[in-house]
Design an enzyme around this catalytic site. Structure first.
Site, mmCIF file in Angstrom:
data_model
loop_
_atom_site.group_PDB
_atom_site.id
_atom_site.type_symbol
_atom_site.label_atom_id
_atom_site.label_comp_id
_atom_site.label_asym_id
_atom_site.label_seq_id
_atom_site.Cartn_x
_atom_site.Cartn_y
_atom_site.Cartn_z
ATOM 1 N N SER A 92 1.623 -7.711 -0.557
ATOM 2 C CA SER A 92 2.294 -8.678 0.310
ATOM 3 C C SER A 92 1.507 -9.971 0.451
ATOM 4 O O SER A 92 2.010 -10.953 0.997
ATOM 5 C CB SER A 92 2.547 -8.068 1.689
ATOM 6 O OG SER A 92 1.344 -7.834 2.383
ATOM 7 N N THR A 146 0.817 -1.214 0.000
ATOM 8 C CA THR A 146 0.000 0.000 0.000
ATOM 9 C C THR A 146 0.852 1.266 0.000
ATOM 10 O O THR A 146 0.462 2.285 -0.570
ATOM 11 C CB THR A 146 -0.937 0.002 1.223
ATOM 12 O OG1 THR A 146 -1.855 -1.088 1.096
ATOM 13 C CG2 THR A 146 -1.730 1.295 1.327
ATOM 14 N N THR A 179 1.363 -4.280 4.294
ATOM 15 C CA THR A 179 1.103 -4.511 5.712
ATOM 16 C C THR A 179 0.450 -5.858 6.005
ATOM 17 O O THR A 179 0.517 -6.344 7.134
ATOM 18 C CB THR A 179 0.217 -3.392 6.292
ATOM 19 O OG1 THR A 179 -1.021 -3.341 5.560
ATOM 20 C CG2 THR A 179 0.918 -2.053 6.223
#
Length: 329
Positions: A59, A12, A92
């Site tokens: 991720s 992000t 994250t």
């Protein structure tokens, strides 16, 4: 002036929305590490920063092979290239897992910092640039040596072992529970540490010399009321997995049907670790499980217990040795 290597992997923090109000449908991995660095020229007052674009992806796509590649790169940069520290931008969603893997495998006393953002670079109130600046600030600070891999977000410094993402969109998502953050980056730009990691990590770890060509497969099974042992049975019959981590209820408990299936998994040579789906507390041995050769996960989350078990299985299949690792790391 210290030399920091910025390894950009996406997430992000590198995202671009359709407008400034786009907080959920943005495109991850639009901006490069160089793009981000150009927007915070104040970073260059802290350190010489060189960028390496490792990837530019969500991720959620991270795999154990990516962890191994990243570990090797970090080792090379810190030893052969003699950088003073590493900052890694990362999505994250699985940042805590990559951080803990590096926490256990990087052989260095130098700072390694992972950083992400909850709002894309283009959004109103984005935390991307502040998080990037504070991560470099932490990486160049002398106090950050010998503390293992760190996660920096929202002006807080967390140990990779304890930190977890706790909220889907909130900026203060990264928390370390009752144990708390290691420290903070204050408004006067002073880095303040209030505690030290006490478990073994990085330069103290027995995993930092292990041959990590690949990692054994370990599955996580989430327990709940009324659950059968069917998923565990499928994992066992697939013959692809070396271990199972139970995300158990309460103090690492499970249903009678799961218990029976886990017992069969152990008899097949699989290592079973009892962890908890609770956010706080330790999982310890209890009498009702004395008859089963199960490892207890201490206070590691299921996802981190999986990582430690994967690494432990590269060195041994002795249950007493693996249990000792769960106490030490």
């Amino acid at each position: 002036m210290k030399r920091i290597k910025l390894i950009a992997s996406g997430g992000t923090i590198s995202g671009k929305g359709v407008n400034q109000l786009d907080l959920k449908d943005y495109r991850t991995g639009y901006y490069t590490g160089e793009d981000l660095l150009q927007q915070v020229p104040e970073i260059l007052d802290l350190s010489q920063v060189d960028v390496f674009q490792l990837a530019n992806m969500s991720s959620t796509k991270m795999e154990s092979s990516d962890w191994i590649q990243l570990k090797r790169l970090v080792d090379e940069l810190l030893y052969q290239k003699d950088y003073d520290g590493i900052v890694i931008t990362h999505g994250t969603n699985t940042l805590e897992e990559t951080a803990y893997f590096l926490h256990l495998t990087v052989k260095s006393e130098k700072p390694v910092v992972l950083v992400g953002a909850q709002r894309p670079f283009t959004a109103i109130g984005s935390d991307a640039l502040n998080n990037l600046w504070t991560s470099v600030k932490v990486a160049v600070d002398e106090q950050s040596y010998e503390k293992g891999v760190l996660v920096v977000a929202n002006n807080e410094i967390h140990s990779a072992r304890e930190v977890s993402k706790t909220d889907t969109y909130s900026l203060d998502t990264f928390q370390s529970g009752r144990i708390g953050a290691l420290g903070y980056v204050n408004p006067d730009h002073i880095v303040q540490y209030d505690r030290y990691p006490t478990r073994k990590h990085t330069f103290q770890s027995k995993f930092n010399d292990s041959r990590l060509d690949n990692l054994p497969e370990v599955a996580i099974v989430y327990s709940h009321a009324g659950v059968s042992g069917d998923i565990i049975n499928l994992i066992v019959t697939s013959e692809k997995y070396s271990g199972i981590v139970l995300a158990g209820t309460g103090a690492g408990r499970c249903s009678p049907k799961e218990e029976e299936s886990l017992k069969k998994a152990s008899q097949k040579g699989m290592v079973v670790v009892r962890s908890s789906r609770c956010f706080e507390g330790r999982v310890v041995p209890i009498e009702s499980f004395d008859a089963f050769p199960f490892i207890t996960a201490d206070n590691l989350s299921p996802q981190k217990a999986r990582i430690l078990l994967m690494l432990a299985l590269t060195l041994t299949d002795d249950l007493s040795e693996i249990q000792a690792m769960f106490h030490a790391y």
